[in-house]
Write a protein that holds these residues in place. Structure first.
Motif, PDB file in Angstrom:
ATOM      1  N   GLN A  56     -16.746  29.681   4.335  1.00  0.00           N
ATOM      2  CA  GLN A  56     -16.937  28.592   5.195  1.00  0.00           C
ATOM      3  C   GLN A  56     -18.312  27.979   4.859  1.00  0.00           C
ATOM      4  OE1 GLN A  56     -17.051  30.388   9.055  1.00  0.00           O
ATOM      5  NE2 GLN A  56     -16.319  28.334   9.961  1.00  0.00           N
ATOM      6  N   TYR A  57     -19.311  28.726   4.545  1.00  0.00           N
ATOM      7  CA  TYR A  57     -20.745  28.130   4.093  1.00  0.00           C
ATOM      8  C   TYR A  57     -20.540  27.256   2.844  1.00  0.00           C
ATOM      9  CZ  TYR A  57     -25.596  28.011   2.943  1.00  0.00           C
ATOM     10  OH  TYR A  57     -27.031  27.879   2.918  1.00  0.00           O
ATOM     11  N   LEU A  58     -19.838  27.591   1.848  1.00  0.00           N
ATOM     12  CA  LEU A  58     -19.755  26.592   0.781  1.00  0.00           C
ATOM     13  C   LEU A  58     -19.017  25.049   1.229  1.00  0.00           C
ATOM     14  CD1 LEU A  58     -19.003  28.927  -2.083  1.00  0.00           C
ATOM     15  CD2 LEU A  58     -21.137  27.569  -1.756  1.00  0.00           C
ATOM     16  N   LEU A  59     -18.293  25.117   2.230  1.00  0.00           N
ATOM     17  CA  LEU A  59     -17.815  23.790   2.641  1.00  0.00           C
ATOM     18  C   LEU A  59     -18.437  22.937   3.056  1.00  0.00           C
ATOM     19  CD1 LEU A  59     -14.752  25.152   5.039  1.00  0.00           C
ATOM     20  CD2 LEU A  59     -14.389  24.158   2.671  1.00  0.00           C
ATOM     21  N   GLU A  70      -3.899  36.021  -2.658  1.00  0.00           N
ATOM     22  CA  GLU A  70      -4.901  35.473  -1.852  1.00  0.00           C
ATOM     23  C   GLU A  70      -4.751  34.509  -1.028  1.00  0.00           C
ATOM     24  OE1 GLU A  70      -7.940  36.893  -1.151  1.00  0.00           O
ATOM     25  OE2 GLU A  70      -7.691  38.586  -2.160  1.00  0.00           O
ATOM     26  N   SER A  71      -4.462  34.361   0.257  1.00  0.00           N
ATOM     27  CA  SER A  71      -4.049  33.175   0.916  1.00  0.00           C
ATOM     28  C   SER A  71      -4.989  32.900   2.090  1.00  0.00           C
ATOM     29  CB  SER A  71      -2.726  33.374   1.275  1.00  0.00           C
ATOM     30  OG  SER A  71      -2.486  34.405   2.499  1.00  0.00           O
ATOM     31  N   PHE A  72      -6.104  33.733   2.242  1.00  0.00           N
ATOM     32  CA  PHE A  72      -7.013  33.399   3.421  1.00  0.00           C
ATOM     33  C   PHE A  72      -7.506  31.968   3.747  1.00  0.00           C
ATOM     34  CE2 PHE A  72     -10.180  34.247   0.431  1.00  0.00           C
ATOM     35  CZ  PHE A  72     -11.268  33.413   1.012  1.00  0.00           C
ATOM     36  N   TYR A  73      -7.668  31.298   2.590  1.00  0.00           N
ATOM     37  CA  TYR A  73      -8.405  30.099   2.390  1.00  0.00           C
ATOM     38  C   TYR A  73      -7.608  28.797   2.775  1.00  0.00           C
ATOM     39  CZ  TYR A  73      -5.851  29.859  -1.799  1.00  0.00           C
ATOM     40  OH  TYR A  73      -4.644  29.680  -2.490  1.00  0.00           O
ATOM     41  N   ARG A  74      -6.307  28.923   3.106  1.00  0.00           N
ATOM     42  CA  ARG A  74      -5.483  27.895   3.231  1.00  0.00           C
ATOM     43  C   ARG A  74      -5.584  27.031   4.450  1.00  0.00           C
ATOM     44  NH1 ARG A  74      -0.978  27.385  -0.628  1.00  0.00           N
ATOM     45  NH2 ARG A  74      -0.967  29.142  -1.995  1.00  0.00           N
ATOM     46  N   ASP A  75      -6.259  27.745   5.306  1.00  0.00           N
ATOM     47  CA  ASP A  75      -6.429  27.135   7.062  1.00  0.00           C
ATOM     48  C   ASP A  75      -7.839  26.462   7.164  1.00  0.00           C
ATOM     49  OD1 ASP A  75      -3.704  27.954   7.455  1.00  0.00           O
ATOM     50  OD2 ASP A  75      -4.335  29.778   8.137  1.00  0.00           O
ATOM     51  N   TYR A  76      -8.694  26.614   6.136  1.00  0.00           N
ATOM     52  CA  TYR A  76      -9.907  26.256   6.191  1.00  0.00           C
ATOM     53  C   TYR A  76     -10.024  24.832   5.928  1.00  0.00           C
ATOM     54  CZ  TYR A  76     -12.298  30.486   6.942  1.00  0.00           C
ATOM     55  OH  TYR A  76     -12.927  32.000   7.462  1.00  0.00           O
ATOM     56  N   CYS A  77      -9.462  24.055   5.067  1.00  0.00           N
ATOM     57  CA  CYS A  77      -9.821  22.655   4.660  1.00  0.00           C
ATOM     58  C   CYS A  77      -8.306  22.036   4.517  1.00  0.00           C
ATOM     59  CB  CYS A  77     -10.535  23.084   3.422  1.00  0.00           C
ATOM     60  SG  CYS A  77     -11.285  21.370   2.726  1.00  0.00           S
ATOM     61  N   ASP A  78      -8.264  20.892   4.930  1.00  0.00           N
ATOM     62  CA  ASP A  78      -7.075  19.994   4.790  1.00  0.00           C
ATOM     63  C   ASP A  78      -7.280  19.335   3.401  1.00  0.00           C
ATOM     64  OD1 ASP A  78      -5.804  20.547   7.278  1.00  0.00           O
ATOM     65  OD2 ASP A  78      -7.048  18.944   8.198  1.00  0.00           O
TER      66      ASP A  78
END
Length: 362
Positions: free
Chosen positions: A319-322, A335-343
């Protein structure tokens, strides 16, 4: 800063390809050993004509090929750059908008890329060379002219070491004046930089990871001088010691960083997990400082760093690096946790050097 596309030929085990990277987050998935890190290395090398994995870019040439080449399209602060990088066994060149770039100072003034990798823990747990490399990278991206100064210092240092071994006092007099001027600049810039680094790391410690207490960072240098003239006198004073050691005993090539948390020496008292987390904070601080002081967001390359973190910290770092304009990640397939963080995300899969997936098939 954003890399909009990257093309490559004969780069390690990667199949020749042109890959769209025109998104905020680029994810490269694959099992170990299939080329994920090589892809990040290719992005880095296309911008800076060097490798973060080896001291020689020629090591990245595919074993059965005479050369490798990379092309990338870059947008930085509204300006467009077309970059072509080439490396064979004997030479390497880079052109930006058809102009040949000579000298790393010019290159570092144009582009920056920060790598977060598993080996970052060596900044704390290994020898002084790793910590000097970290400080050099930070310094050069903030003050691009230091890149050429550091390379010049290394070249003159080799000459001086040779003169010391051959006991050439006449040569040493001339070399000492040169090395004192450049060496003082490097040490002085490091002294100015460390308080800012300490402030940035502690800010991340408190505000991102909610860790109390204070981390102290100290520059340990054996040439704590006020100007180049005093540096030159110190070099002459150290010649008897240099004769015994058969090398130059003082200078920024001997510098080190000392980390203390609440007065305790980090290297001796921190656990492996704590060292891993601190190394991540050091890299986040480096990225923040480049962005704030150089005036643009660097390309961020994150290579399997998050795998060893617990779920909470993994999410905090992602989240910080976004906040940065573009971040590249490598992940294992599960690994799949990242998929909902950014469109604004492109996801690619690598199998045996072949890159497939988006756009936007995922």
């Amino acid at each position: 800063m954003k890399v909009k596309s990257i093309g490559f030929r004969n780069f390690r085990n990667l199949n020749e390809s042109v890959v769209s990277t025109d998104a905020k987050v680029i994810v490269v998935e694959g099992r170990n050993g299939v080329g994920k890190t090589s892809f990040l290395e290719c992005v880095y090398s296309s911008l800076l004509l060097s490798s973060f994995r080896t001291s020689r870019l020629s090591d990245a040439i595919r074993h059965d090929a005479p050369y490798c080449q990379m092309r990338c399209s870059v947008n930085k602060n509204g300006s467009q750059y077309e970059v072509f990088a080439y490396c064979d066994r004997d030479r390497k060149t880079i052109k930006v908008n058809d102009e040949s770039i000579t000298g790393y100072g010019k290159l570092f003034s144009l582009f920056s890329a920060a790598v977060m990798s598993y080996d970052d823990k060596k900044i704390i747990s290994s020898g002084p060379e790793e910590r000097r490399r970290y400080v050099n990278q930070l310094s050069c991206f903030i003050d691009a002219g230091l890149a050429d100064a550091i390379r010049s210092y290394s070249a003159i240092l080799r000459e001086r070491n040779k003169a010391v071994k051959e006991k050439r006092a006449d040569v040493l007099d001339a070399l000492d004046e040169k090395i004192a001027s450049i060496g003082f600049r490097i040490v002085d810039e490091r002294r100015k930089l460390i308080p800012f680094l300490e402030e940035y790391v502690n800010g991340i410690c408190r505000n991102v990871f909610s860790i109390p207490g204070k981390l102290g960072i100290e520059l340990k240098s054996n040439c704590d001088v006020v100007d180049a003239m005093e540096y030159d006198r110190l070099l002459k004073y150290s010649r008897p010691k240099d004769d015994v050691l058969a090398c130059t005993s003082i200078g920024p090539h001997r510098d080190d960083l000392i980390f203390r948390y609440e007065g305790r020496l980090v290297r001796d008292e921190f656990s492996t997990g704590q060292i891993r987390l601190l190394s991540i904070m050091l890299k986040l601080a480096l990225i923040d400082m480049i962005s704030d002081m150089a005036g643009y967001s660097p390309i961020v390359l994150v290579d399997d760093v998050l795998l060893e973190l617990d779920e909470e910290k993994k999410h905090l770092v992602f989240q910080y690096l976004l906040k940065y304009r573009q971040v590249f990640y490598t992940f294992l397939p599960q690994e799949s946790f990242y998929r909902d963080y950014c469109d604004d995300m492109l996801v690619y899969e690598i199998k045996d050097g072949r890159i497939g997936g988006d756009e936007n098939g995922r």
